[in-house]
Design a protein around this motif. Structure first.
Motif, mmCIF file in Angstrom:
data_model
loop_
_atom_site.group_PDB
_atom_site.id
_atom_site.type_symbol
_atom_site.label_atom_id
_atom_site.label_comp_id
_atom_site.label_asym_id
_atom_site.label_seq_id
_atom_site.Cartn_x
_atom_site.Cartn_y
_atom_site.Cartn_z
ATOM 1 N N GLY A 106 0.295 13.960 1.730
ATOM 2 C CA GLY A 106 1.419 15.045 1.455
ATOM 3 C C GLY A 106 1.826 15.100 2.582
ATOM 4 N N THR A 107 2.687 14.229 3.508
ATOM 5 C CA THR A 107 4.236 13.805 3.331
ATOM 6 C C THR A 107 5.501 14.087 2.536
ATOM 7 O OG1 THR A 107 3.280 13.556 5.496
ATOM 8 C CG2 THR A 107 5.775 13.264 5.806
ATOM 9 N N ILE A 108 6.605 14.882 2.889
ATOM 10 C CA ILE A 108 7.226 14.725 1.745
ATOM 11 C C ILE A 108 8.420 14.388 3.105
ATOM 12 C CG2 ILE A 108 9.035 16.210 0.304
ATOM 13 C CD1 ILE A 108 7.019 17.787 0.150
ATOM 14 N N ILE A 109 8.849 13.510 2.907
ATOM 15 C CA ILE A 109 10.364 12.971 3.248
ATOM 16 C C ILE A 109 11.703 12.868 2.526
ATOM 17 C CG2 ILE A 109 11.514 10.917 4.943
ATOM 18 C CD1 ILE A 109 9.023 9.699 4.343
ATOM 19 N N ILE A 164 17.388 8.908 -5.895
ATOM 20 C CA ILE A 164 16.480 9.248 -5.480
ATOM 21 C C ILE A 164 17.267 10.433 -4.156
ATOM 22 C CG2 ILE A 164 15.082 7.517 -5.003
ATOM 23 C CD1 ILE A 164 15.991 6.504 -2.613
ATOM 24 N N GLN A 165 15.796 10.659 -3.723
ATOM 25 C CA GLN A 165 16.452 12.512 -3.397
ATOM 26 C C GLN A 165 14.832 12.801 -2.451
ATOM 27 O OE1 GLN A 165 16.388 17.036 -5.171
ATOM 28 N NE2 GLN A 165 18.189 16.638 -3.631
ATOM 29 N N ALA A 166 13.916 12.012 -3.287
ATOM 30 C CA ALA A 166 12.658 12.251 -1.637
ATOM 31 C C ALA A 166 11.568 11.781 -1.618
ATOM 32 C CB ALA A 166 12.401 14.016 -1.911
ATOM 33 N N LEU A 167 10.668 11.856 -1.095
ATOM 34 C CA LEU A 167 9.514 9.918 -0.690
ATOM 35 C C LEU A 167 8.405 11.789 -1.141
ATOM 36 C CD1 LEU A 167 10.711 7.042 0.833
ATOM 37 C CD2 LEU A 167 10.778 7.911 -1.546
ATOM 38 N N HIS A 168 7.129 11.168 -1.230
ATOM 39 C CA HIS A 168 5.989 11.907 -1.311
ATOM 40 C C HIS A 168 5.026 10.814 -1.081
ATOM 41 C CE1 HIS A 168 7.157 15.845 -3.730
ATOM 42 N NE2 HIS A 168 8.334 15.240 -3.595
ATOM 43 N N LEU A 169 4.358 11.602 -0.301
ATOM 44 C CA LEU A 169 3.389 10.159 1.196
ATOM 45 C C LEU A 169 2.417 10.720 0.451
ATOM 46 C CD1 LEU A 169 6.282 9.202 1.835
ATOM 47 C CD2 LEU A 169 4.609 8.631 3.887
ATOM 48 N N GLU A 176 1.438 -1.057 -0.291
ATOM 49 C CA GLU A 176 0.050 0.308 -0.023
ATOM 50 C C GLU A 176 1.048 1.175 -0.007
ATOM 51 O OE1 GLU A 176 -3.820 2.823 0.047
ATOM 52 O OE2 GLU A 176 -2.701 0.230 -1.179
ATOM 53 N N PHE A 177 1.718 1.221 0.925
ATOM 54 C CA PHE A 177 2.645 2.242 0.631
ATOM 55 C C PHE A 177 3.708 3.037 -0.648
ATOM 56 C CE2 PHE A 177 7.361 4.762 1.706
ATOM 57 C CZ PHE A 177 7.215 5.241 2.283
ATOM 58 N N ALA A 178 3.991 1.753 -1.107
ATOM 59 C CA ALA A 178 4.823 1.191 -2.625
ATOM 60 C C ALA A 178 3.994 1.927 -3.574
ATOM 61 C CB ALA A 178 5.240 0.298 -3.330
ATOM 62 N N ARG A 179 2.485 1.390 -3.626
ATOM 63 C CA ARG A 179 1.215 1.433 -3.943
ATOM 64 C C ARG A 179 0.846 3.160 -4.550
ATOM 65 N NH1 ARG A 179 -1.564 -3.112 -3.681
ATOM 66 N NH2 ARG A 179 -2.577 -2.263 -2.022
ATOM 67 N N THR A 180 1.387 4.464 -3.699
ATOM 68 C CA THR A 180 0.513 5.424 -3.266
ATOM 69 C C THR A 180 2.129 6.336 -2.993
ATOM 70 O OG1 THR A 180 0.652 4.763 -0.885
ATOM 71 C CG2 THR A 180 -1.386 4.490 -1.873
ATOM 72 N N THR A 181 2.873 5.826 -2.902
ATOM 73 C CA THR A 181 4.199 7.098 -2.662
ATOM 74 C C THR A 181 4.429 7.009 -4.229
ATOM 75 O OG1 THR A 181 4.702 6.365 -0.425
ATOM 76 C CG2 THR A 181 6.383 7.250 -1.590
ATOM 77 N N LYS A 182 5.346 8.314 -4.079
ATOM 78 C CA LYS A 182 5.834 9.169 -5.466
ATOM 79 C C LYS A 182 7.525 9.113 -4.905
ATOM 80 C CE LYS A 182 2.297 10.531 -8.457
ATOM 81 N NZ LYS A 182 1.426 11.596 -9.394
ATOM 82 N N LEU A 184 8.061 10.755 -9.958
ATOM 83 C CA LEU A 184 7.742 8.665 -10.745
ATOM 84 C C LEU A 184 6.958 8.413 -9.378
ATOM 85 C CD1 LEU A 184 10.147 8.490 -12.947
ATOM 86 C CD2 LEU A 184 8.511 10.108 -13.211
ATOM 87 N N PRO A 185 5.623 7.820 -10.047
ATOM 88 C CA PRO A 185 5.250 6.569 -8.732
ATOM 89 C C PRO A 185 6.160 6.106 -8.152
ATOM 90 C CG PRO A 185 4.385 6.998 -11.275
ATOM 91 C CD PRO A 185 5.469 8.038 -11.105
ATOM 92 N N MET A 186 6.182 4.745 -7.158
ATOM 93 C CA MET A 186 7.209 3.795 -6.703
ATOM 94 C C MET A 186 6.958 2.905 -7.471
ATOM 95 S SD MET A 186 8.243 3.204 -2.875
ATOM 96 C CE MET A 186 9.169 4.151 -2.828
ATOM 97 N N CYS A 187 5.227 2.508 -7.469
ATOM 98 C CA CYS A 187 5.095 1.734 -8.436
ATOM 99 C C CYS A 187 5.125 1.773 -9.702
ATOM 100 C CB CYS A 187 4.728 0.542 -8.013
ATOM 101 S SG CYS A 187 4.453 -0.161 -6.271
ATOM 102 N N TRP A 188 5.381 1.361 -11.082
ATOM 103 C CA TRP A 188 4.994 1.175 -13.135
ATOM 104 C C TRP A 188 4.561 0.207 -12.944
ATOM 105 C CZ3 TRP A 188 9.729 3.051 -14.662
ATOM 106 C CH2 TRP A 188 10.419 4.083 -14.424
ATOM 107 N N LYS A 189 3.185 0.382 -13.557
ATOM 108 C CA LYS A 189 2.470 -1.028 -14.610
ATOM 109 C C LYS A 189 3.124 -1.522 -15.478
ATOM 110 C CE LYS A 189 -2.548 0.350 -13.643
ATOM 111 N NZ LYS A 189 -3.597 -0.404 -14.100
ATOM 112 N N ASN A 190 3.105 -2.871 -15.811
ATOM 113 C CA ASN A 190 2.579 -3.384 -16.994
ATOM 114 C C ASN A 190 1.786 -3.572 -18.279
ATOM 115 O OD1 ASN A 190 3.160 -5.194 -18.661
ATOM 116 N ND2 ASN A 190 4.772 -6.021 -18.489
ATOM 117 N N PRO A 191 2.369 -2.652 -19.490
ATOM 118 C CA PRO A 191 0.788 -2.232 -19.617
ATOM 119 C C PRO A 191 0.000 -3.700 -21.155
ATOM 120 C CG PRO A 191 3.516 -1.349 -21.112
ATOM 121 C CD PRO A 191 3.210 -2.130 -19.880
#
Length: 375
Positions: free
Chosen positions: A299-302, A291-296, A218-224, A270-277
């Protein structure tokens, strides 16, 4: 231009070596790469997205133009360069590894050793990447002929301004066949892998995602993931973990003042998860070194770099276990096409200065962005 007729191409799964359980990779037979039909094209595209890495044997006579056209089947409107012209050549960590074929500039030459003439290039010296130039600690010179490391797990992508290429092709033109090596992880796990010298190693982003807990999925699906501007210059003073999966946090990355001019609109998030077409499966697809930051999702930015790297490393590390690595044992004439939006790959091995190895590589910045989980 492909013409329509029945395809005689056959696709067979790569059999994992003893002790391995990787579930991707296929060999394709019956291909005339210089004269593809529409049916051939359909089979190749489907095979690529279902198997992630497809291997064509006996392609010694494939021209650079045909290699370019074959790579472009997956993105017909793409014409540019996969890593682009966005880097300062002298400072980018990619600079020593890429030489461009003059008459087919989308195709690069990589390898090792002195080459008198090749495809319009004259008196060039190719240099196989060695982990001692990038890792914090290196295998001793005494052990270097018997042992190796994963150099840098990565995606072929500029990760600034340009979209990540959909597919990369690698053609083995000249391969010095020498003894096998032991690839050591040296990360406290005792993991190691026996492979041929100079193997290109692949792991599946889909397996990497499947191995996650439901909470982490769930974290991976929703994080950029936000990537550093001019990442290959930014990271040029940093050092890799010993297993090649991302960088150590030593506060040595180049500051903004030492980077080329930054256009904030070209920074990639970019999304953390990429969908196979084709299969719609999700790959945990992150270039860990850039990588430099994670956008949750909330709205949180790590943006604490050490924390960002630790999170991504924890998610990715199970996916590079020895049994999940497909290491291509190259023979002259082999060509691999791989789904650059579904696998990570890395160089391995070391060669003596006089050992000549020549590969042709082609990828192009994509004409469209990656597919996220909800697309």
């Amino acid at each position: 231009m492909p013409h329509s007729t029945a395809s005689h191409i056959s696709v067979s799964k790569i059999e994992p070596r003893a002790g391995s359980s990787f579930d991707f990779g296929a060999e394709i037979k019956g291909v005339d790469s210089e004269s593809l039909t529409e049916a051939d094209t359909a089979v190749i595209i489907k095979a690529l997205y279902e198997n992630q890495v497809i291997l064509f044997k006996s392609q010694q006579n494939l021209s650079p133009k045909a290699q370019y056209e074959l790579t472009r089947l997956f993105d017909p409107t793409a014409t540019g360069y996969g890593h682009g012209k966005t880097f300062d050549a002298k400072r980018s960590i990619l600079h020593p590894d890429l030489k461009t074929i003059p008459h087919q500039p989308q195709v690069q030459v990589i390898g090792n050793g002195p080459v008198t003439e090749f495809e319009g290039l004259e008196n060039i010296t190719l240099k196989h990447p060695h982990h001692r130039t990038f890792h914090k600690e290196a295998i001793s010179d005494e052990d270097d002929r018997e042992n190796t490391r994963f150099y840098r797990w990565h995606i072929d992508a500029a990760l600034y301004d340009l979209e990540p290429p959909k597919v990369t092709s690698l053609l083995a033109v000249k391969v010095p066949k020498t003894e096998d090596m032991t690839c050591r992880y040296d990360d406290g796990t005792g993991n190691e892998l026996r492979l041929s010298r100079g193997s290109t190693a692949f792991v599946s982003g889909y397996k990497m995602f499947d191995l996650l807990s439901e909470e982490d999925k769930e974290f991976a699906r929703t994080t950029k993931v936000r990537y550093a501007p001019h990442p290959y210059i930014w990271m040029s003073t940093a050092h890799s973990r010993s297993n090649g999966l991302g960088l150590l946090s030593e506060d040595v990355e180049l500051p903004v003042s030492q980077l080329p001019l930054i256009d904030k609109s070209k920074i990639k998030t970019l999304p953390m998860c990429w969908k196979n077409p084709v299969t719609s499966k999700l790959a945990l697809q992150v270039h860990p070194s850039a990588i430099q930051a994670l956008h949750l999702a909330d709205g949180t930015i790590i943006d604490d770099l050490r924390e960002v790297r630790d999170i991504v490393y924890r998610l990715q590390r199970p996916g590079i276990a020895p049994e999940l690595v497909y290491a291509v044992d190259w023979e002259e004439g082999d060509m691999a096409l791989f789904n650059n939006r579904g696998v990570l790959h890395t160089v391995t091995g070391s060669f003596l200065p006089e050992e000549v190895r020549i590969f042709r590589q082609c990828n192009m910045a994509a004409s469209e962005g990656v597919l996220g989980p909800d697309e």
